[in-house]
Design a protein around this motif. Sequence first.
Motif, mmCIF file in Angstrom:
data_model
loop_
_atom_site.group_PDB
_atom_site.id
_atom_site.type_symbol
_atom_site.label_atom_id
_atom_site.label_comp_id
_atom_site.label_asym_id
_atom_site.label_seq_id
_atom_site.Cartn_x
_atom_site.Cartn_y
_atom_site.Cartn_z
ATOM 1 N N LEU A 383 41.700 2.037 -57.544
ATOM 2 C CA LEU A 383 41.168 1.282 -56.407
ATOM 3 C C LEU A 383 41.948 1.567 -55.125
ATOM 4 O O LEU A 383 41.396 1.519 -54.026
ATOM 5 N N ILE A 384 43.239 1.851 -55.230
ATOM 6 C CA ILE A 384 44.090 2.122 -54.058
ATOM 7 C C ILE A 384 44.886 3.396 -54.317
ATOM 8 O O ILE A 384 45.470 3.564 -55.391
ATOM 9 N N ASP A 385 44.931 4.264 -53.315
ATOM 10 C CA ASP A 385 45.647 5.537 -53.455
ATOM 11 C C ASP A 385 46.846 5.551 -52.496
ATOM 12 O O ASP A 385 46.686 5.586 -51.279
ATOM 13 N N PHE A 386 48.050 5.467 -53.070
ATOM 14 C CA PHE A 386 49.273 5.515 -52.262
ATOM 15 C C PHE A 386 49.839 6.937 -52.297
ATOM 16 O O PHE A 386 49.989 7.518 -53.368
ATOM 17 N N LYS A 393 54.380 4.325 -57.637
ATOM 18 C CA LYS A 393 54.934 3.857 -58.912
ATOM 19 C C LYS A 393 54.917 2.328 -58.986
ATOM 20 O O LYS A 393 54.637 1.753 -60.046
ATOM 21 N N ALA A 394 55.203 1.667 -57.855
ATOM 22 C CA ALA A 394 55.149 0.204 -57.833
ATOM 23 C C ALA A 394 53.722 -0.283 -58.087
ATOM 24 O O ALA A 394 53.501 -1.257 -58.817
ATOM 25 N N TRP A 395 52.743 0.429 -57.500
ATOM 26 C CA TRP A 395 51.337 0.063 -57.716
ATOM 27 C C TRP A 395 50.939 0.296 -59.175
ATOM 28 O O TRP A 395 50.196 -0.515 -59.762
ATOM 29 N N ILE A 429 60.052 -6.071 -61.050
ATOM 30 C CA ILE A 429 61.491 -5.948 -61.286
ATOM 31 C C ILE A 429 61.789 -5.846 -62.776
ATOM 32 O O ILE A 429 62.603 -5.026 -63.218
ATOM 33 N N VAL A 430 61.115 -6.664 -63.573
ATOM 34 C CA VAL A 430 61.442 -6.787 -64.995
ATOM 35 C C VAL A 430 61.100 -5.524 -65.786
ATOM 36 O O VAL A 430 61.899 -5.088 -66.631
ATOM 37 N N ILE A 431 59.945 -4.923 -65.541
ATOM 38 C CA ILE A 431 59.537 -3.762 -66.347
ATOM 39 C C ILE A 431 60.489 -2.575 -66.144
ATOM 40 O O ILE A 431 60.994 -2.011 -67.124
ATOM 41 N N PRO A 432 60.795 -2.169 -64.880
ATOM 42 C CA PRO A 432 61.790 -1.092 -64.732
ATOM 43 C C PRO A 432 63.170 -1.500 -65.259
ATOM 44 O O PRO A 432 63.873 -0.683 -65.859
#
Length: 719
Positions: A383-386, A393-395, A429-432
């Motif tokens: 839906l969004i292309d950064f 990576k955050a998206w 924050i938690v996943i990384p």
Amino acid sequence: MYFWNSYPFVRLTIVLILGIVCFDQFPFIWNTPIQILSTGILLLSISTLISHRYGFYKLRYLNGILAVAIVFYFGGTLTQFNYRAYSQNHYTNIQSKISGFSGTISSPVNERTNHFRYDFELDQVIASDSMINSSGKIHLYVRKDSATTLLKYGDHLIIAGSYYEIPGPDNPSEFNYKSYLERQGIYGHSFVRSDQLRITLNDPPNLFLNLAFNLRNSATQTIDQHIPSKRENGIAKALLLGIKDHLDNDVKKAYSSAGAMHVLAVSGLHVGIIYLLIQLLFGKLRKSGKWGKRLFGLISVLIIWFYATLTGLSPSVLRAATMFSLVAVSQATAREGNIYNTLGFAAFILLLFDPYLIYSVGFQLSFAAVIGIVYLQPKIYRLIDFRNFFLDKAWAITCVSIAAQLATFPLSAYYFHQFPSYFLVSNLIVIPSSFLMLVGGVFMLIIDPIVPIIGHIVGVVLHKFIWVLNEIISYVHILPNSLIEWIFMDKISLIFIYLCVISMISGLHFKSFKTIITSGIFGLLIISWNLLSNEKQSTENELVLYEISGKTVIDHIQGHDATLYVDDYKEEELELLDFQINPHRLSRHLRPIKETISTLRNQYFERKEAITSGQIAGKRIIIFDSTTFHLAFKNPIESDLIIINNGSVKSLKWLNENFPSKQVVIGNKNSVYYSNKMKVQAAELGLSIHSLKDDGALRINLAENMKEERTYMPAQLIK
């Protein structure tokens, strides 16, 4: 039409699950399972032979129906074979009085507040001065004292004492711990002191499990050595090994509010991180031909199961390890196109070993989350292309969180009645962080026995890292409205919501207008069901006397309003009252007790000598709290409800003559001896009484003139 052809194990697993669930509801269908299964397989064989030999291809529809029926019936049969009644020498089928028993410790220790708890496999019981061969698993609680030593997996014990059936819920809508344990094959428990048991030998029944538990014990000691502070130590053990014994309530609440509780349960996330690390380290092997792919698959499976062994092979890890092992094997054999079929195969295999896994919350959430991530994450991500690497990576991580929450929200609402508002922020924050902590923690556990100084350095860094993460999670926890609570969803609503969502996704995927309309119908059914539930609640008018030790607790429920009357309570006791009463309040769409609590010493009640009397909803209630002199009254005092506490009434005959009442209740402040004595008197006089300790909570329908409903039966001694 041919959509399902690509998903054979998805179809088989769905049918198998239906068979398992139907056995629980309609066990009489499985009276002769072997004969019916044999007949079904024979008919399928004959039909398949005829259709192939003589070209009767229309019989393939009959073959399909027969195959589905066989798998369905097999699911129920499998469940029946795992049920206790199937074994004649199961301890629940022994009718004699038990004075002792023997067996083997079959799990590592689980530390509780006042006891050490173990799974204990019985092999013999002492009944009527004779030894009887037995089987089955109980929970063994050994009281903590100065003489208590930790027992080990494989310790064979002889115990003086008995075991008891696990009590069911005493209050309406309370968590059914009895049913929860029964689905794990545990039907009884025993509480003993260290001087009641004797270790005869240590003979682990499973050498592989013994290795796993020894590895976990060694890892626990390493964590204790390098991460000394209590809070961070508990987090490290939960994150790396799945040991939650050392987590305090504040930590659990903080992680739950932040939507990061999955970090503290070793499961799919952790095994997925291990698999991601394997791909980073050995991914190039997949590009080096057939043998490179096979070597990658072998390495993946070995490392995944090494980690599973390190964590003690808990059920959640076994599920995740099986799932990712099958994914690795499918990639190694170049058959990675159908992840859904792989997931279906994993679920099918797991249910073959333990059909009651279908009722496990972890099992349901794991597969729902993985399916949601696999299907929804790529669509949300597109839906969004950064173009910025870090934003991209955050998206991607955000999309994983959104997909998992969308897939699991109905289940989470049904089981936990809450929703973390800031899950997107915390998971960024938690996943990384969990990736770094897991990799660093496993490296510390491996390197410490080889090069202790490096292990110590890694431990110090990991300690500081966990401290920082805890502080961040604690900050998210104290943010306004961090946790939306008091969400209620019943089974009917849960089923309709998933049917609505699945229909909508299927309709959009296949561009089927009829399927989208079906989704809308399910949506209307959800609304209609909730409107009916609210309408039914608006007509309710009842009193509920709860079974809460040492308390007199009366709940007056009228429509959507409720008031809780308690004889006396302290602020610190509210948590216990919440735990035992709020599930019923929530199921009735009522407010929590903290907002509606009152004492029995108010304008509606008056205390004179040994008696407290008053009215609730126009019904006169008399409570005997201390010993009366049993004087004869010239005019009897009538009431609608009498509650007897502290053994205050010695004679039911005197009570019936001087205080005639429509309902007599033996309250929570009485001994078992007194309760039994009053039951004997009631039987002799032909009176009906209700003991809260023995019979559980009492619900009185005021609209039907004090009608009694007894539905909560506690456990009795297993003889």
